[in-house]
Design a protein around this motif. Sequence first.
Motif, PDB file in Angstrom:
ATOM      1  N   ARG A  33      34.293  38.596  26.297  1.00  0.00           N
ATOM      2  CA  ARG A  33      35.170  39.257  27.233  1.00  0.00           C
ATOM      3  C   ARG A  33      34.069  40.031  28.087  1.00  0.00           C
ATOM      4  O   ARG A  33      33.205  40.677  27.528  1.00  0.00           O
ATOM      5  CB  ARG A  33      36.297  40.416  26.859  1.00  0.00           C
ATOM      6  CG  ARG A  33      37.164  40.893  27.799  1.00  0.00           C
ATOM      7  CD  ARG A  33      38.066  41.955  27.018  1.00  0.00           C
ATOM      8  NE  ARG A  33      38.623  42.666  28.020  1.00  0.00           N
ATOM      9  CZ  ARG A  33      39.997  43.450  27.507  1.00  0.00           C
ATOM     10  NH1 ARG A  33      40.183  43.478  26.193  1.00  0.00           N
ATOM     11  NH2 ARG A  33      40.429  44.028  28.478  1.00  0.00           N
ATOM     12  N   PHE A  34      34.166  40.307  29.492  1.00  0.00           N
ATOM     13  CA  PHE A  34      33.431  41.168  30.306  1.00  0.00           C
ATOM     14  C   PHE A  34      34.112  41.257  31.504  1.00  0.00           C
ATOM     15  O   PHE A  34      35.247  40.669  31.821  1.00  0.00           O
ATOM     16  CB  PHE A  34      31.901  40.426  30.694  1.00  0.00           C
ATOM     17  CG  PHE A  34      32.120  39.169  31.565  1.00  0.00           C
ATOM     18  CD1 PHE A  34      31.734  39.203  32.819  1.00  0.00           C
ATOM     19  CD2 PHE A  34      32.657  37.862  30.754  1.00  0.00           C
ATOM     20  CE1 PHE A  34      32.018  38.281  33.571  1.00  0.00           C
ATOM     21  CE2 PHE A  34      32.706  36.852  31.767  1.00  0.00           C
ATOM     22  CZ  PHE A  34      32.352  36.907  33.186  1.00  0.00           C
ATOM     23  N   GLU A  35      33.625  42.507  32.314  1.00  0.00           N
ATOM     24  CA  GLU A  35      34.048  42.813  33.551  1.00  0.00           C
ATOM     25  C   GLU A  35      33.259  42.383  34.493  1.00  0.00           C
ATOM     26  O   GLU A  35      31.848  42.689  34.398  1.00  0.00           O
ATOM     27  CB  GLU A  35      34.386  44.364  33.442  1.00  0.00           C
ATOM     28  CG  GLU A  35      35.590  44.762  32.606  1.00  0.00           C
ATOM     29  CD  GLU A  35      35.831  46.243  32.617  1.00  0.00           C
ATOM     30  OE1 GLU A  35      34.918  47.159  33.152  1.00  0.00           O
ATOM     31  OE2 GLU A  35      36.596  46.696  32.129  1.00  0.00           O
ATOM     32  N   LEU A  36      33.713  41.673  35.703  1.00  0.00           N
ATOM     33  CA  LEU A  36      32.938  41.290  37.097  1.00  0.00           C
ATOM     34  C   LEU A  36      33.217  42.304  37.838  1.00  0.00           C
ATOM     35  O   LEU A  36      34.440  42.520  38.489  1.00  0.00           O
ATOM     36  CB  LEU A  36      33.200  39.932  37.114  1.00  0.00           C
ATOM     37  CG  LEU A  36      32.431  39.069  38.311  1.00  0.00           C
ATOM     38  CD1 LEU A  36      31.176  39.082  37.893  1.00  0.00           C
ATOM     39  CD2 LEU A  36      33.159  37.947  38.748  1.00  0.00           C
ATOM     40  N   GLN A  37      32.247  42.846  38.891  1.00  0.00           N
ATOM     41  CA  GLN A  37      32.461  43.749  39.628  1.00  0.00           C
ATOM     42  C   GLN A  37      31.851  42.727  41.205  1.00  0.00           C
ATOM     43  O   GLN A  37      30.760  42.332  41.036  1.00  0.00           O
ATOM     44  CB  GLN A  37      31.563  44.879  39.854  1.00  0.00           C
ATOM     45  CG  GLN A  37      31.725  45.831  40.955  1.00  0.00           C
ATOM     46  CD  GLN A  37      30.996  47.068  40.726  1.00  0.00           C
ATOM     47  OE1 GLN A  37      30.221  47.244  39.657  1.00  0.00           O
ATOM     48  NE2 GLN A  37      30.898  47.916  41.734  1.00  0.00           N
ATOM     49  N   ILE A  38      32.695  42.604  41.986  1.00  0.00           N
ATOM     50  CA  ILE A  38      32.165  41.927  43.131  1.00  0.00           C
ATOM     51  C   ILE A  38      32.509  42.664  44.407  1.00  0.00           C
ATOM     52  O   ILE A  38      33.356  43.548  44.660  1.00  0.00           O
ATOM     53  CB  ILE A  38      32.974  40.608  43.561  1.00  0.00           C
ATOM     54  CG1 ILE A  38      34.314  40.529  43.573  1.00  0.00           C
ATOM     55  CG2 ILE A  38      32.192  39.684  41.871  1.00  0.00           C
ATOM     56  CD1 ILE A  38      34.915  38.926  43.737  1.00  0.00           C
ATOM     57  N   MET A  39      31.781  42.508  45.777  1.00  0.00           N
ATOM     58  CA  MET A  39      31.936  43.023  46.863  1.00  0.00           C
ATOM     59  C   MET A  39      33.002  42.035  47.704  1.00  0.00           C
ATOM     60  O   MET A  39      32.307  40.903  47.998  1.00  0.00           O
ATOM     61  CB  MET A  39      30.849  43.562  47.587  1.00  0.00           C
ATOM     62  CG  MET A  39      30.036  44.569  46.849  1.00  0.00           C
ATOM     63  SD  MET A  39      31.048  46.212  46.746  1.00  0.00           S
ATOM     64  CE  MET A  39      31.380  46.421  48.537  1.00  0.00           C
ATOM     65  N   CYS A  40      34.071  42.533  48.334  1.00  0.00           N
ATOM     66  CA  CYS A  40      34.688  41.599  49.227  1.00  0.00           C
ATOM     67  C   CYS A  40      34.679  42.542  50.649  1.00  0.00           C
ATOM     68  O   CYS A  40      35.760  43.382  50.828  1.00  0.00           O
ATOM     69  CB  CYS A  40      36.205  41.479  48.565  1.00  0.00           C
ATOM     70  SG  CYS A  40      36.263  40.393  47.253  1.00  0.00           S
ATOM     71  N   GLY A  41      33.684  41.915  51.494  1.00  0.00           N
ATOM     72  CA  GLY A  41      33.482  42.906  52.647  1.00  0.00           C
ATOM     73  C   GLY A  41      32.915  44.362  52.129  1.00  0.00           C
ATOM     74  O   GLY A  41      31.812  44.260  51.551  1.00  0.00           O
ATOM     75  N   GLU A  42      33.792  45.476  52.511  1.00  0.00           N
ATOM     76  CA  GLU A  42      33.371  46.589  52.153  1.00  0.00           C
ATOM     77  C   GLU A  42      34.185  47.285  51.009  1.00  0.00           C
ATOM     78  O   GLU A  42      34.002  48.455  50.643  1.00  0.00           O
ATOM     79  CB  GLU A  42      33.519  47.726  53.334  1.00  0.00           C
ATOM     80  CG  GLU A  42      32.694  47.270  54.369  1.00  0.00           C
ATOM     81  CD  GLU A  42      32.905  48.373  55.614  1.00  0.00           C
ATOM     82  OE1 GLU A  42      33.904  49.064  55.581  1.00  0.00           O
ATOM     83  OE2 GLU A  42      32.058  48.440  56.659  1.00  0.00           O
ATOM     84  N   VAL A  43      35.012  46.338  50.566  1.00  0.00           N
ATOM     85  CA  VAL A  43      35.877  46.593  49.239  1.00  0.00           C
ATOM     86  C   VAL A  43      35.128  46.014  47.910  1.00  0.00           C
ATOM     87  O   VAL A  43      34.866  44.882  47.856  1.00  0.00           O
ATOM     88  CB  VAL A  43      37.112  46.000  49.460  1.00  0.00           C
ATOM     89  CG1 VAL A  43      38.207  46.311  48.274  1.00  0.00           C
ATOM     90  CG2 VAL A  43      37.715  46.536  50.672  1.00  0.00           C
ATOM     91  N   ARG A  85      37.995  37.038  30.231  1.00  0.00           N
ATOM     92  CA  ARG A  85      38.228  36.591  28.779  1.00  0.00           C
ATOM     93  C   ARG A  85      37.720  35.224  28.747  1.00  0.00           C
ATOM     94  O   ARG A  85      38.383  34.338  29.260  1.00  0.00           O
ATOM     95  CB  ARG A  85      39.428  36.976  28.229  1.00  0.00           C
ATOM     96  CG  ARG A  85      40.029  38.185  28.557  1.00  0.00           C
ATOM     97  CD  ARG A  85      40.959  38.885  27.570  1.00  0.00           C
ATOM     98  NE  ARG A  85      41.526  40.046  27.881  1.00  0.00           N
ATOM     99  CZ  ARG A  85      42.348  40.815  27.255  1.00  0.00           C
ATOM    100  NH1 ARG A  85      42.717  40.399  25.971  1.00  0.00           N
ATOM    101  NH2 ARG A  85      42.598  42.237  27.556  1.00  0.00           N
ATOM    102  N   LEU A  86      36.772  34.654  27.953  1.00  0.00           N
ATOM    103  CA  LEU A  86      36.205  33.456  27.541  1.00  0.00           C
ATOM    104  C   LEU A  86      36.686  33.112  26.372  1.00  0.00           C
ATOM    105  O   LEU A  86      36.355  34.055  25.299  1.00  0.00           O
ATOM    106  CB  LEU A  86      34.940  33.324  27.946  1.00  0.00           C
ATOM    107  CG  LEU A  86      34.398  34.123  29.352  1.00  0.00           C
ATOM    108  CD1 LEU A  86      32.765  34.103  29.182  1.00  0.00           C
ATOM    109  CD2 LEU A  86      34.814  33.198  30.345  1.00  0.00           C
ATOM    110  N   ALA A 133      40.453  33.062  31.184  1.00  0.00           N
ATOM    111  CA  ALA A 133      41.323  33.767  32.100  1.00  0.00           C
ATOM    112  C   ALA A 133      40.753  34.977  32.675  1.00  0.00           C
ATOM    113  O   ALA A 133      39.940  35.731  32.167  1.00  0.00           O
ATOM    114  CB  ALA A 133      42.582  34.326  31.135  1.00  0.00           C
ATOM    115  N   SER A 134      41.411  35.149  34.137  1.00  0.00           N
ATOM    116  CA  SER A 134      40.566  36.287  34.853  1.00  0.00           C
ATOM    117  C   SER A 134      41.798  37.240  35.247  1.00  0.00           C
ATOM    118  O   SER A 134      42.795  36.684  35.851  1.00  0.00           O
ATOM    119  CB  SER A 134      40.005  35.911  36.165  1.00  0.00           C
ATOM    120  OG  SER A 134      39.731  36.879  36.879  1.00  0.00           O
TER     121      SER A 134
END
Length: 328
Positions: free
Chosen positions: A73-83, A90-91, A107-108
């Motif tokens: 299990r891990f957390e993914l941080q991404i940028m969507c524009g300025e957000v 979970r894998l 599952a995400s």
Amino acid sequence: MVAYKALRALANTEMALFAQDEGLRYLWIFNGEGSWLELAANGKRDEDFLAPEKAQQCTELKRKVLATGEPDRFELQIMCGEVTRWFDIRLDADRDESGAIIGIIGASLEITEQKQREATLKTLLRELSHRSKNLLAIIQSLASQTARHSITVPEFLVRFRGRIQSLASSQDIVTDTDWRGAGLADLITLQVERYAPDGMRQVLVSGPDVYLSPTAALHVGLALHELAVNAASYGALTAQIGIVEIQTKFTEQEGQRCLSLTWHEKNGPHVDQDRNTRFGTSTLERIVPNSVSGSAELSYRHDGLHYHLMIPDTQFHMMQDKVAATQV
């Protein structure tokens, strides 16, 4: 039929499901719209639509699951524009009928709101810790100064309890405004009225009202407490014809806009200056002005005690709808 209904139910949530083969090519994606999987498609890999460092993060963890067969299990941080958006992923290993690993199923779930709440809570806790330390430092100073200028234990207890009560009352206003500060007019009434024999009948308040910062509110409240106690014990509030005038006005000091706060007693008994060279004087002349980065002057005039405090505009802001010249 059960699986179909389960998928329909998931379609109304922020959860996405996916499967990948041993080469980490996507086989299928369910409910990926609006998530980090929105640009994913059958046959693509993570590096085809994610930023390099994010794709590497995903790929390394998925290869680990392929190698060990253990869920992860891990957390993914991404940028969507300025957000900034966060996803809890979970894998697990996908196996064939013989138990051999043939890929990844996952599952995400978007947890952006949870992360924002956590960040807000951490900020509030840091702010609370900072303000609590400041408050404890003030209390420690109160205890030390009160003990230094008290002759007996009962005298210390009376003085210290009064000052702690003053501090607590000012803190109540600050807390009620979510730590933004306190209105000066409210602070005056709160700190002075309890020591005025006839309420605020003998106290005349005039001039503009301002909103004091939390630090200024606590220390100005303490100054008002000392002045009120002195007036009720030795000064104008001991005489029926005694008057306390509290005036505010805007002025400049060394090129900086300031609020001038003046406490002036009239028609009270003559006060011996030596009687007041104790903690009250230290508070009014040094502790309070230093704490608000201002200046102060305490004098004993023929018609009563006079106190003048200069508060720089870094310690207050305007209250546009509260400009008064009234008897409170």
